[in-house]
Design a protein around this motif. Structure first.
Motif, mmCIF file in Angstrom:
data_model
loop_
_atom_site.group_PDB
_atom_site.id
_atom_site.type_symbol
_atom_site.label_atom_id
_atom_site.label_comp_id
_atom_site.label_asym_id
_atom_site.label_seq_id
_atom_site.Cartn_x
_atom_site.Cartn_y
_atom_site.Cartn_z
ATOM 1 N N THR A 97 0.834 -1.201 0.000
ATOM 2 C CA THR A 97 0.000 0.000 0.000
ATOM 3 C C THR A 97 0.869 1.251 0.000
ATOM 4 N N GLY A 98 2.010 1.184 0.698
ATOM 5 C CA GLY A 98 2.934 2.315 0.688
ATOM 6 C C GLY A 98 3.478 2.594 -0.705
ATOM 7 N N ALA A 99 3.765 1.536 -1.453
ATOM 8 C CA ALA A 99 4.242 1.716 -2.825
ATOM 9 C C ALA A 99 3.163 2.345 -3.699
ATOM 10 N N TRP A 100 1.928 1.886 -3.546
ATOM 11 C CA TRP A 100 0.802 2.455 -4.284
ATOM 12 C C TRP A 100 0.604 3.924 -3.909
ATOM 13 N N THR A 101 0.766 4.249 -2.630
ATOM 14 C CA THR A 101 0.654 5.636 -2.174
ATOM 15 C C THR A 101 1.744 6.499 -2.809
ATOM 16 N N ALA A 102 2.969 5.969 -2.857
ATOM 17 C CA ALA A 102 4.076 6.722 -3.451
ATOM 18 C C ALA A 102 3.824 7.004 -4.924
ATOM 19 N N VAL A 103 3.292 6.026 -5.640
ATOM 20 C CA VAL A 103 2.993 6.225 -7.061
ATOM 21 C C VAL A 103 1.965 7.337 -7.236
ATOM 22 N N LEU A 104 0.917 7.320 -6.423
ATOM 23 C CA LEU A 104 -0.121 8.343 -6.524
ATOM 24 C C LEU A 104 0.428 9.730 -6.182
ATOM 25 N N LEU A 105 1.304 9.806 -5.205
ATOM 26 C CA LEU A 105 1.890 11.096 -4.853
ATOM 27 C C LEU A 105 2.781 11.622 -5.969
ATOM 28 N N VAL A 106 3.498 10.733 -6.635
ATOM 29 C CA VAL A 106 4.311 11.150 -7.781
ATOM 30 C C VAL A 106 3.421 11.680 -8.895
ATOM 31 N N VAL A 107 2.326 10.967 -9.161
ATOM 32 C CA VAL A 107 1.379 11.423 -10.187
ATOM 33 C C VAL A 107 0.816 12.791 -9.813
ATOM 34 N N LEU A 150 3.437 15.440 -10.482
ATOM 35 C CA LEU A 150 3.573 15.720 -11.911
ATOM 36 C C LEU A 150 2.403 16.559 -12.417
ATOM 37 N N ARG A 151 1.207 16.259 -11.943
ATOM 38 C CA ARG A 151 0.032 17.038 -12.361
ATOM 39 C C ARG A 151 0.153 18.478 -11.869
ATOM 40 N N ARG A 152 0.663 18.669 -10.671
ATOM 41 C CA ARG A 152 0.836 20.025 -10.157
ATOM 42 C C ARG A 152 1.878 20.768 -10.981
ATOM 43 N N TYR A 153 2.938 20.079 -11.352
ATOM 44 C CA TYR A 153 3.980 20.718 -12.168
ATOM 45 C C TYR A 153 3.428 21.154 -13.519
ATOM 46 N N ARG A 154 2.596 20.313 -14.141
ATOM 47 C CA ARG A 154 2.024 20.641 -15.440
ATOM 48 C C ARG A 154 1.027 21.779 -15.350
ATOM 49 N N ARG A 155 0.264 21.827 -14.254
ATOM 50 C CA ARG A 155 -0.791 22.830 -14.131
ATOM 51 C C ARG A 155 -0.285 24.181 -13.660
ATOM 52 N N GLY A 156 0.871 24.201 -13.049
ATOM 53 C CA GLY A 156 1.367 25.456 -12.515
ATOM 54 C C GLY A 156 1.179 25.511 -11.013
ATOM 55 N N PRO A 157 1.543 26.647 -10.388
ATOM 56 C CA PRO A 157 1.482 26.761 -8.925
ATOM 57 C C PRO A 157 0.062 26.678 -8.400
ATOM 58 N N VAL A 158 -0.056 26.202 -7.180
ATOM 59 C CA VAL A 158 -1.344 26.100 -6.499
ATOM 60 C C VAL A 158 -1.384 27.138 -5.398
ATOM 61 N N ALA A 159 -2.507 27.787 -5.248
ATOM 62 C CA ALA A 159 -2.625 28.885 -4.280
ATOM 63 C C ALA A 159 -2.740 28.398 -2.854
ATOM 64 N N GLY A 160 -2.458 27.126 -2.595
ATOM 65 C CA GLY A 160 -2.510 26.605 -1.231
ATOM 66 C C GLY A 160 -3.918 26.298 -0.810
ATOM 67 N N PRO A 161 -4.115 25.237 -0.053
ATOM 68 C CA PRO A 161 -5.461 24.851 0.350
ATOM 69 C C PRO A 161 -6.039 25.837 1.341
ATOM 70 N N ALA A 162 -7.061 26.508 0.931
ATOM 71 C CA ALA A 162 -7.733 27.412 1.868
ATOM 72 C C ALA A 162 -8.594 26.603 2.814
ATOM 73 N N VAL A 163 -8.851 27.172 3.952
ATOM 74 C CA VAL A 163 -9.670 26.464 4.926
ATOM 75 C C VAL A 163 -11.115 26.570 4.508
ATOM 76 N N ALA A 164 -11.780 25.425 4.356
ATOM 77 C CA ALA A 164 -13.147 25.416 3.856
ATOM 78 C C ALA A 164 -14.125 25.832 4.937
ATOM 79 N N ALA A 165 -15.347 26.032 4.486
ATOM 80 C CA ALA A 165 -16.363 26.507 5.417
ATOM 81 C C ALA A 165 -16.713 25.470 6.437
ATOM 82 N N ALA A 166 -17.138 25.918 7.555
ATOM 83 C CA ALA A 166 -17.529 25.024 8.629
ATOM 84 C C ALA A 166 -18.823 24.347 8.305
#
Length: 499
Positions: free
Chosen positions: A445-455, A458-474
């Protein structure tokens, strides 16, 4: 409050109520509990209590988030809002993999039961028939799924209630030597606390699947009320169906009886003296397996559709943007989810083929690869809840209470119980890592998790910077608050998240 409007509203409150009661009761309880009893002995009751407390806390946290923002993406959407796209991708694909591999395992188990009754028909024929049946049911519309799952869950709930009543009667009337069964075969903890820990692992997997009710609730007319009712009944469901039935089993039949490993419920009913106990329990287990297949195809398709809607899976799976197809009596099947149903069922059927071709290598690897997936999902749920429920959310809660609004399915003891649940789940993972019998599951499961994190990276690199996760509404926040706190992605190929 923001709702996912890409889903139909074909499920009724009675469907959600029964799915909440019996939807997660499957092979993990009826069959897999035998492994836990062999490891923990009578201490399996302690194992199920510990895992049950974790389950109740996780469902309470998930329920609060889902009541605030119902949607077919459920906890994956919450993880995205809390931590960013990488967390939503990890939670969604991890849960999807868990469900589709489980579909294959359940199809194989169900086919073996029916093949035992009709040996002249090859088992693969039954696999194909079951896969075709439930794929067709899910394609026909969510109301067909809900109606079938309503009756399946009803059979399971009635069976377990009857089992607990019969077992309790046998103990109270002295038809079975309960005290001797609990103490004369190595004591209450024959393998010590290590056995209880191993039993807890089996119990966690038996509880897995309760999360699907929050996905289904998004497709009923009043999702907030559905989530509230489902979450508020978790505590007594865990106590009766899981802990109660484990207590009956170890009181009625010695835990080291060889029959327990093959089927603890059948062994207990046999000791009570019910005629035709083995075949009766085979029929109940068959219903449980078929119900789990139906629910897992549904849950995996909705999760895959939600992933595609966020751009974390091929866009073609969303059809015409997830527009509801309200034609027919199916209660409104999703065009996009229909494609996701086919994709999920195809992978499940492919896993069955792999199990037939390489039963000792490929399929066990698939099972190991998702062995701790439910713990990863639970950890993400708890971490997302703790991040989303901060000071800004508590201020919003007070403002809404001044206007007479109430939270639905709120969590107790914030933040202490949330951190306690996180620490306990991390402890289970550490134990599995150091335990030789469970280590391979954590590593796979750790290997599967690592693969997903790499993906995800890569998706973040292709899309550009992310404005950081804002805190959602309560929970219970107004639509305007929920909208401005959703994460915003920038760069090519990105769009505004669904509200």
């Amino acid at each position: 409050m923001s709702e996912d409007r890409s889903v139909s509203r074909g499920l009724r409150q009675r469907h959600i109520a029964m799915i909440a009661l019996g939807g997660a009761i499957g092979a993990g309880l009826f069959v897999g509990s035998g492994v836990g009893i062999a490891a923990a002995g009578p201490g399996i009751v302690v194992s199920y209590v510990v895992a049950g407390v974790l389950t109740v806390l996780v469902m309470r946290m998930l329920g609060e988030m889902s009541a605030a923002r119902p949607g077919s993406g459920a906890f994956a959407a919450h993880a995205t809002r809390a931590w960013g796209p990488w967390a939503g991708l990890l939670a969604g694909w991890m849960y999807w993999a868990l469900l589709v591999v489980s579909v294959a395992a359940e199809a194989i188990g169900a086919s073996r039961i029916v093949a035992g009754w009709l040996p002249q028909v090859p088992a693969w024929v039954w696999v194909a028939a079951f896969m075709a049946l439930f794929t067709g049911t899910n394609l026909a519309g969510v109301r067909h799924f809900g109606e079938l799952e309503f009756w399946f869950a009803g059979v399971k709930v009635a069976s377990i209630c009857a089992f607990v009543l019969l077992g309790a009667a046998a103990v109270l009337t002295g038809r079975t030597p309960a005290t001797e069964n609990l103490t004369a075969h190595g004591g209450l903890l024959p393998h010590g606390w290590h056995g209880v820990a191993v039993g807890t692992i089996a119990a966690v997997f038996a509880y897995g699947g309760l999360e699907t009710v929050t996905i289904a609730a998004a497709e009923c007319a009043d999702p907030v009320a559905a989530v509230r009712r489902a979450v508020r009944t978790v505590l007594w469901r865990v106590a009766l169906f899981y802990i109660g039935s484990m207590a009956v089993i170890v009181a009625v039949v010695p835990w080291d009886d060889p029959a327990v490993a093959g089927g603890p419920y059948a062994a207990a009913i046999g000791r009570i003296g019910v005629p035709g106990a083995a075949q009766l329990m085979n029929a109940v287990v068959l219903v449980a397996l078929l119900s789990a297949m139906n629910a897992n195809i549904y849950g995996s398709s909705r999760m895959l559709h939600a992933l595609a809607a966020r751009g974390d899976a091929p866009r073609l799976l969303t059809g015409r943007g997830g527009v509801e197809d309200s034609g027919g009596a199916g209660g409104g099947a999703l065009v996009g989810a229909g494609r996701a149903v086919l994709a999920s069922a195809a992978f499940g059927f492919g896993s069955v083929v792999l199990s037939l071709l390489w039963p000792r290598t490929v399929f066990p690897f698939l099972l190991n690869s998702i062995g701790t997936a439910i713990l990863v999902v639970w950890i993400l749920i708890a971490a997302s809840y703790l991040r989303l429920h901060g000071r800004r959310q508590r201020r919003t809660d007070r403002q809404e209470q001044e206007h007479g609004q109430q939270q639905a399915a709120s969590m107790w003891g914030f933040p202490y119980l949330g951190y306690g649940a996180l620490a306990a789940m991390a402890g289970v993972l550490v134990f599995m890592l150091v335990d030789p019998g469970s280590r391979s599951q954590v590593l796979c499961t750790g290997a599967w998790t690592a693969v997903l994190l790499v993906v995800a990276g890569l998706r973040r690199y292709r899309r550009g910077p992310v404005a950081g996760p804002a805190v959602a509404a309560a929970p219970g926040a107004a639509p305007a608050v929920a909208a401005v706190t959703a994460p915003v992605r920038t760069g090519p190929g990105t769009g505004r998240p669904r509200s």
